[in-house]
Design a protein around this motif. Structure first.
Motif, PDB file in Angstrom:
ATOM      1  N   LEU A  38      41.080  36.328  40.739  1.00 33.40           N
ATOM      2  CA  LEU A  38      39.939  36.786  41.071  1.00 33.40           C
ATOM      3  C   LEU A  38      40.039  37.188  42.600  1.00 33.40           C
ATOM      4  O   LEU A  38      40.236  36.245  43.317  1.00 33.40           O
ATOM      5  N   PHE A  39      39.580  38.448  42.995  1.00 35.74           N
ATOM      6  CA  PHE A  39      39.691  38.873  44.435  1.00 35.74           C
ATOM      7  C   PHE A  39      38.250  38.928  44.942  1.00 35.74           C
ATOM      8  O   PHE A  39      37.441  39.757  44.440  1.00 35.74           O
ATOM      9  N   ASP A  40      38.250  38.667  46.212  1.00 34.75           N
ATOM     10  CA  ASP A  40      36.974  38.798  46.778  1.00 34.75           C
ATOM     11  C   ASP A  40      37.317  40.380  47.193  1.00 34.75           C
ATOM     12  O   ASP A  40      38.550  40.871  47.217  1.00 34.75           O
ATOM     13  N   VAL A  53      48.161  39.464  33.158  1.00 39.03           N
ATOM     14  CA  VAL A  53      47.402  38.681  33.951  1.00 39.03           C
ATOM     15  C   VAL A  53      45.953  39.530  34.138  1.00 39.03           C
ATOM     16  O   VAL A  53      46.022  40.559  34.532  1.00 39.03           O
ATOM     17  N   ALA A  54      44.948  38.904  33.761  1.00 39.78           N
ATOM     18  CA  ALA A  54      43.562  39.848  33.962  1.00 39.78           C
ATOM     19  C   ALA A  54      43.126  39.519  35.387  1.00 39.78           C
ATOM     20  O   ALA A  54      43.693  38.610  36.189  1.00 39.78           O
ATOM     21  N   THR A  55      42.608  40.566  35.893  1.00 35.00           N
ATOM     22  CA  THR A  55      42.050  40.458  37.269  1.00 35.00           C
ATOM     23  C   THR A  55      40.565  40.825  37.234  1.00 35.00           C
ATOM     24  O   THR A  55      40.009  41.835  36.411  1.00 35.00           O
ATOM     25  N   ALA A  56      40.131  40.601  38.546  1.00 32.57           N
ATOM     26  CA  ALA A  56      38.560  40.802  38.781  1.00 32.57           C
ATOM     27  C   ALA A  56      38.190  40.763  40.214  1.00 32.57           C
ATOM     28  O   ALA A  56      38.736  40.060  40.956  1.00 32.57           O
ATOM     29  N   LEU A  57      37.271  41.789  40.542  1.00 35.50           N
ATOM     30  CA  LEU A  57      36.721  41.872  41.865  1.00 35.50           C
ATOM     31  C   LEU A  57      35.538  41.087  41.944  1.00 35.50           C
ATOM     32  O   LEU A  57      34.571  41.386  41.123  1.00 35.50           O
ATOM     33  N   VAL A  58      35.286  40.187  42.723  1.00 31.68           N
ATOM     34  CA  VAL A  58      34.271  39.086  42.817  1.00 31.68           C
ATOM     35  C   VAL A  58      33.615  39.224  43.955  1.00 31.68           C
ATOM     36  O   VAL A  58      34.186  38.353  44.985  1.00 31.68           O
ATOM     37  N   THR A  59      32.534  39.671  44.296  1.00 26.55           N
ATOM     38  CA  THR A  59      32.026  39.967  45.729  1.00 26.55           C
ATOM     39  C   THR A  59      30.455  39.576  45.749  1.00 26.55           C
ATOM     40  O   THR A  59      29.954  39.670  44.781  1.00 26.55           O
ATOM     41  N   ASN A  60      30.221  39.250  47.139  1.00 29.43           N
ATOM     42  CA  ASN A  60      28.698  39.170  47.213  1.00 29.43           C
ATOM     43  C   ASN A  60      28.250  40.594  47.721  1.00 29.43           C
ATOM     44  O   ASN A  60      27.038  40.638  47.824  1.00 29.43           O
ATOM     45  N   ALA A  61      28.860  41.480  47.771  1.00 28.48           N
ATOM     46  CA  ALA A  61      28.423  43.064  48.091  1.00 28.48           C
ATOM     47  C   ALA A  61      27.642  43.570  47.000  1.00 28.48           C
ATOM     48  O   ALA A  61      28.069  43.285  45.881  1.00 28.48           O
ATOM     49  N   PHE A  71      40.964  47.044  38.942  1.00 31.86           N
ATOM     50  CA  PHE A  71      40.355  45.638  38.394  1.00 31.86           C
ATOM     51  C   PHE A  71      39.789  45.809  36.994  1.00 31.86           C
ATOM     52  O   PHE A  71      39.036  46.666  36.670  1.00 31.86           O
ATOM     53  N   GLY A  72      40.197  44.494  36.216  1.00 32.92           N
ATOM     54  CA  GLY A  72      39.562  44.631  34.762  1.00 32.92           C
ATOM     55  C   GLY A  72      37.967  44.524  34.858  1.00 32.92           C
ATOM     56  O   GLY A  72      37.417  45.258  33.988  1.00 32.92           O
ATOM     57  N   ILE A  73      37.572  43.746  35.650  1.00 32.10           N
ATOM     58  CA  ILE A  73      36.007  43.842  36.030  1.00 32.10           C
ATOM     59  C   ILE A  73      35.708  43.560  37.320  1.00 32.10           C
ATOM     60  O   ILE A  73      36.526  43.419  38.143  1.00 32.10           O
TER      61      ILE A  73
END
Length: 220
Positions: free
Chosen positions: A9-11, A105-113, A131-133
């Motif tokens: 999970l990436f910011d 490996v699953a990926t996600a972008l997870v941000t407050n933006a 990114f996957g989601i």
């Protein structure tokens, strides 16, 4: 080399692109327009968080409803104007994402933006489908430093937080990842290794080139 996580999970800002200076310039322009004076980099009102929270801190008053939305969009439009053509991914990010995909490996972008910034930034970086989601401010009631964004991302990916690795660049984000139950590897684009580790980061790295060199030595 093997990888001990099912999801990463990436910011966004500061984690996949070093955009802090661009946001600082946008906030300075916003303050000049609405207060008549600018903001220096490092101004204590420029805390990590959701755009509207920072709008309120900069203006020194509570705003709601249509006014809040107008001010929110005004700041982000200033950011888009300043950042267009100037955003670059953190070194090694593309290779890392390709490697993760090859490992399943699953990926996600997870941000407050907000969504408008997610779409803009990914377009500028050439990472629209990387990114996957993607999960932003509109997707959860409580943003970071609460763990909710990472917990929701894991739910959508079908993994437990303990099976996920979080990449973050701020103390606020690191604490959110730890609170969610994930392991955190900090990207040192805007903080010291000591500060990252004090916030709970298990690993620290300058960029994804250096991070990929660490992967064979990961212990979880």
């Amino acid at each position: 080399m093997s990888f001990p996580f099912k999801a990463v999970l990436f910011d966004m800002d500061g984690t996949i692109t070093d955009s802090t200076a661009l946001h600082d310039a946008a906030w300075d322009a916003f303050a000049r327009a609405h207060l008549g004076s600018g903001l220096a980099p490092g101004d204590p009102r420029l805390v990590p968080g959701r755009t509207l929270d920072v709008v309120r801190a900069v203006l020194g008053r509570h705003v709601e409803g249509d006014e809040a939305q107008r001010l929110h969009d005004d700041k982000e439009q200033r950011f888009h104007a300043i950042a267009r053509g100037r955003m670059r991914p953190i070194d090694g990010l593309r290779d890392y994402l390709e490697w993760l995909a090859g490992q399943g490996v699953a990926t996600a972008l997870v941000t407050n933006a907000p969504r408008m910034n997610i779409d803009f930034s990914l377009q500028e970086l050439g990472l629209i489908d990387a990114f996957g989601i993607t999960l932003g401010a509109e997707d959860v009631v409580r943003g970071k430093p609460h763990p909710d964004p990472f917990i929701e991302a894991c739910r959508r990916l079908g993994v437990a937080p303990r099976e996920a690795l979080v990449h973050e660049d701020s103390q606020l984000g690191i604490k959110a990842g730890v609170a969610a139950g994930a392991a955190v590897a900090a990207i040192l684009s805007g903080m010291s290794a000591d500060a990252a580790q004090a916030s709970g980061a298990r690993w620290v790295t300058e960029d994804y080139v250096a991070w990929m060199a660490q992967i064979p030595m990961l212990a979880v």
